[in-house]
Scaffold this active site. Structure first.
Site, PDB file in Angstrom:
ATOM      1  N   HIS A  92     -11.161  -1.052  -2.050  1.00 12.32           N
ATOM      2  CA  HIS A  92     -10.353  -1.785  -1.088  1.00 12.32           C
ATOM      3  C   HIS A  92      -8.919  -1.261  -1.146  1.00 12.32           C
ATOM      4  CE1 HIS A  92      -8.330  -4.754   1.154  1.00 12.32           C
ATOM      5  NE2 HIS A  92      -7.819  -5.390   0.109  1.00 12.32           N
ATOM      6  N   CYS A 121     -11.442  -9.546   1.238  1.00 15.29           N
ATOM      7  CA  CYS A 121     -11.431  -8.087   1.077  1.00 15.29           C
ATOM      8  C   CYS A 121     -12.669  -7.554   0.361  1.00 15.29           C
ATOM      9  CB  CYS A 121     -10.175  -7.661   0.340  1.00 15.29           C
ATOM     10  SG  CYS A 121      -8.717  -8.356   1.090  1.00 15.29           S
ATOM     11  N   ASN A 156      -3.246  -2.910   4.348  1.00 13.14           N
ATOM     12  CA  ASN A 156      -4.405  -3.667   3.855  1.00 13.14           C
ATOM     13  C   ASN A 156      -5.157  -4.255   5.049  1.00 13.14           C
ATOM     14  OD1 ASN A 156      -6.128  -5.656   2.865  1.00 13.14           O
ATOM     15  ND2 ASN A 156      -4.662  -6.454   1.377  1.00 13.14           N
TER      16      ASN A 156
HETATM   17  N1  ACO Z   1      11.155  -6.078   1.420  1.00 10.16           N
HETATM   18  C1  ACO Z   1      12.193  -6.161   0.557  1.00 10.16           C
HETATM   19  N2  ACO Z   1      12.205  -7.013  -0.491  1.00 10.16           N
HETATM   20  C2  ACO Z   1      11.155  -7.798  -0.662  1.00 10.16           C
HETATM   21  C3  ACO Z   1      10.028  -7.774   0.207  1.00 10.16           C
HETATM   22  C4  ACO Z   1      10.068  -6.854   1.292  1.00 10.16           C
HETATM   23  N3  ACO Z   1       9.056  -6.730   2.162  1.00 10.16           N
HETATM   24  N4  ACO Z   1       9.123  -8.668  -0.214  1.00 10.16           N
HETATM   25  C5  ACO Z   1       9.637  -9.249  -1.315  1.00 10.16           C
HETATM   26  N5  ACO Z   1      10.853  -8.738  -1.570  1.00 10.16           N
HETATM   27  C6  ACO Z   1      11.766  -9.050  -2.680  1.00 10.16           C
HETATM   28  C7  ACO Z   1      11.509 -10.428  -3.248  1.00 10.16           C
HETATM   29  O1  ACO Z   1      12.199 -11.409  -2.494  1.00 10.16           O
HETATM   30  C8  ACO Z   1      12.017 -10.280  -4.652  1.00 10.16           C
HETATM   31  O2  ACO Z   1      13.426 -10.403  -4.624  1.00 10.16           O
HETATM   32  P1  ACO Z   1      14.213 -11.193  -5.789  1.00 10.16           P
HETATM   33  O3  ACO Z   1      13.907 -10.432  -7.064  1.00 10.16           O
HETATM   34  O4  ACO Z   1      15.627 -11.104  -5.354  1.00 10.16           O
HETATM   35  O5  ACO Z   1      13.639 -12.590  -5.788  1.00 10.16           O
HETATM   36  C9  ACO Z   1      11.728  -8.831  -5.001  1.00 10.16           C
HETATM   37  O6  ACO Z   1      11.497  -8.144  -3.754  1.00 10.16           O
HETATM   38  C10 ACO Z   1      10.515  -8.670  -5.897  1.00 10.16           C
HETATM   39  O7  ACO Z   1       9.430  -9.437  -5.322  1.00 10.16           O
HETATM   40  P2  ACO Z   1       8.030  -9.496  -6.021  1.00 10.16           P
HETATM   41  O8  ACO Z   1       7.107 -10.301  -5.180  1.00 10.16           O
HETATM   42  O9  ACO Z   1       8.217  -9.866  -7.446  1.00 10.16           O
HETATM   43  O10 ACO Z   1       7.605  -7.952  -5.915  1.00 10.16           O
HETATM   44  P3  ACO Z   1       6.469  -7.183  -6.659  1.00 10.16           P
HETATM   45  O11 ACO Z   1       7.047  -6.035  -7.374  1.00 10.16           O
HETATM   46  O12 ACO Z   1       5.531  -8.090  -7.393  1.00 10.16           O
HETATM   47  O13 ACO Z   1       5.640  -6.561  -5.431  1.00 10.16           O
HETATM   48  C11 ACO Z   1       3.647  -6.941  -4.100  1.00 10.16           C
HETATM   49  C12 ACO Z   1       5.064  -7.421  -4.452  1.00 10.16           C
HETATM   50  C13 ACO Z   1       3.747  -5.548  -3.491  1.00 10.16           C
HETATM   51  C14 ACO Z   1       3.056  -7.892  -3.089  1.00 10.16           C
HETATM   52  C15 ACO Z   1       2.812  -6.869  -5.400  1.00 10.16           C
HETATM   53  O14 ACO Z   1       2.913  -8.088  -6.109  1.00 10.16           O
HETATM   54  C16 ACO Z   1       1.365  -6.604  -5.097  1.00 10.16           C
HETATM   55  O15 ACO Z   1       1.007  -5.523  -4.684  1.00 10.16           O
HETATM   56  N6  ACO Z   1       0.478  -7.594  -5.331  1.00 10.16           N
HETATM   57  C17 ACO Z   1      -0.925  -7.488  -4.972  1.00 10.16           C
HETATM   58  C18 ACO Z   1      -1.068  -7.993  -3.600  1.00 10.16           C
HETATM   59  C19 ACO Z   1      -2.380  -7.637  -2.967  1.00 10.16           C
HETATM   60  O16 ACO Z   1      -2.901  -6.583  -3.203  1.00 10.16           O
HETATM   61  N7  ACO Z   1      -2.837  -8.519  -2.120  1.00 10.16           N
HETATM   62  C20 ACO Z   1      -3.945  -8.282  -1.314  1.00 10.16           C
HETATM   63  C21 ACO Z   1      -5.167  -8.914  -1.837  1.00 10.16           C
HETATM   64  S1  ACO Z   1      -6.385  -8.542  -0.730  1.00 10.16           S
HETATM   65  C22 ACO Z   1      -6.861  -9.866   0.258  1.00 10.16           C
HETATM   66  O17 ACO Z   1      -7.809 -10.534  -0.062  1.00 10.16           O
HETATM   67  C23 ACO Z   1      -6.105 -10.129   1.543  1.00 10.16           C
END
Ligand code: ACO
Length: 321
Positions: free
Chosen positions: A248, A111, A278
């Site tokens: 990004h 990214c 993304n």
């Molecule tokens: N729908 C519903 N529930 C979901 C989903 C979904 N799509 N995905 C995960 N969950 C659930 C999980 O199973 C978990 O359930 P549990 O508590 O029963 O175990 C719960 O939601 C919380 O999951 P987390 O992963 O802890 O959620 P979080 O609040 O951290 O949000 C997210 C996840 C949005 C991915 C966040 O961590 C984030 O934005 N991280 C940055 C990611 C990013 O920007 N990546 C791109 C980098 S760029 C590149 O180089 C490609």
């Protein structure tokens, strides 16, 4: 001598997949996706490869700049989802648009890729006169569509710029960094060693995105403000002088947190993550072109472009548009 951005362009595949569409494929909801990421929909390629999207951008750039393809000296495509390992996507673009005098190569800094590529273009313009820099991705092919924690985040698209050598350098500061020790935090596209001399047992699913979302979140919200501050320190600007921050587009909450860290009004952080999700290396040039086309970004304005992601990597440039 330095770089000036002559034209901007973008292209996305026509198929739109909404959050509600995804609920028919996996256990998720529009509420979960919107509240945690700000994403409402994404464009997904059906018959188009990464090069197809990049070619559309290159053709638009030539047309908008009224520039014959033979005048292009170099083409750089930043991508983590190329059609092939070889030929480079940039070489496919070069052949297709008839830029017969251009050198062409891809770079992969995930990214951060477009901004890495832009700073390379700046160096090339010490020698060459005119080039095309594109970020293009078909990330949907690297997504496990059964895995809700990553599938809801990514989309496909491309954006790019036509750059020229100029006595008035537009790119006035750069801050590129890599954190390879944390590379396992975000992986995709594993290529198994699978020759007659090896017995690589690595899980085939390593081909698809695997991400420690919380670790990437922490990384982005700490390292990106620091990168922006290092870039600003190389200029005569104060943070408040910046007209627009083009970051990004991974997640709306990350943008809010970075704005807060820097003490800059969030309205200065442009965003289209709701529409495209993304799109990795494509997201910064895609956002830039939309903002130029709609008249928000104007000539002479001060811009910060900043990317972060796989590698892990960060990249920031300060640009006078
Ligand atoms: N729908 C519903 N529930 C979901 C989903 C979904 N799509 N995905 C995960 N969950 C659930 C999980 O199973 C978990 O359930 P549990 O508590 O029963 O175990 C719960 O939601 C919380 O999951 P987390 O992963 O802890 O959620 P979080 O609040 O951290 O949000 C997210 C996840 C949005 C991915 C966040 O961590 C984030 O934005 N991280 C940055 C990611 C990013 O920007 N990546 C791109 C980098 S760029 C590149 O180089 C490609």
């Amino acid at each position: 001598m330095g770089l000036t951005i002559k034209q901007t362009a973008h292209y996305v595949p026509p198929k739109v997949v909404t959050n509600d569409d995804l609920t028919t494929m996996m256990d998720t909801s529009d509420e979960w996706i919107s509240s945690r990421t700000g994403i409402k929909q994404r464009h997904i390629a059906q018959d188009e490869q990464t090069s197809t999207l990049a070619i559309k951008v290159a053709q638009q750039l030539l047309e908008k700049a009224n520039c014959p393809a033979e005048k292009i000296d170099f083409i750089i495509v930043a991508t983590m989802s190329p059609d092939y390992l070889t030929p480079a996507t940039a070489a496919i673009v070069q052949g297709k648009i008839g830029a017969k005098n251009a050198l062409a190569f891809d770079i992969n800094a995930a990214c951060s890729g477009f901004i890495y590529a832009l700073t390379l273009a700046d160096k090339l313009l010490a020698t060459y006169h005119c080039g095309i820099v594109i970020g293009a991705e078909v990330l949907s092919k690297l997504v496990d569509w059964q895995e809700r924690s990553t599938a809801v985040l990514f989309g496909d698209g491309a954006g790019g710029v036509l750059v020229e050598q100029s006595p008035q350098a537009a790119l006035i500061a750069e801050d590129l960094a890599a954190y390879g020790q944390d590379g396992d935090t975000l992986t995709a596209g594993y290529q198994p060693v699978n020759s007659a001399f090896s017995n690589d047992q690595t899980d085939k699913h390593k081909y698809y995105f695997e991400m420690d979302g919380r670790a990437v979140y922490r990384f982005a919200t700490h390292e990106v403000p620091a990168s922006i501050e290092r870039a600003i320190a190389q200029t005569t600007w104060q943070l408040n002088d910046v007209d627009w921050f083009i970051l990004h587009q991974a997640n709306g909450r990350i943008l809010t947190s970075i704005a807060h860290h820097l003490g800059v009004p969030e309205e200065k952080f442009l965003s289209n993550v709701a529409k495209y999700g993304n799109t990795s290396a494509a997201s910064v040039p895609l956002l830039l072109d939309e903002a130029v086309t709609t008249g928000r970004i104007k000539r002479g304005q001060k811009l910060i472009l900043s990317g972060f992601g796989g590698g892990l990597t960060t990249a920031t440039t300060a640009i006078v548009f």
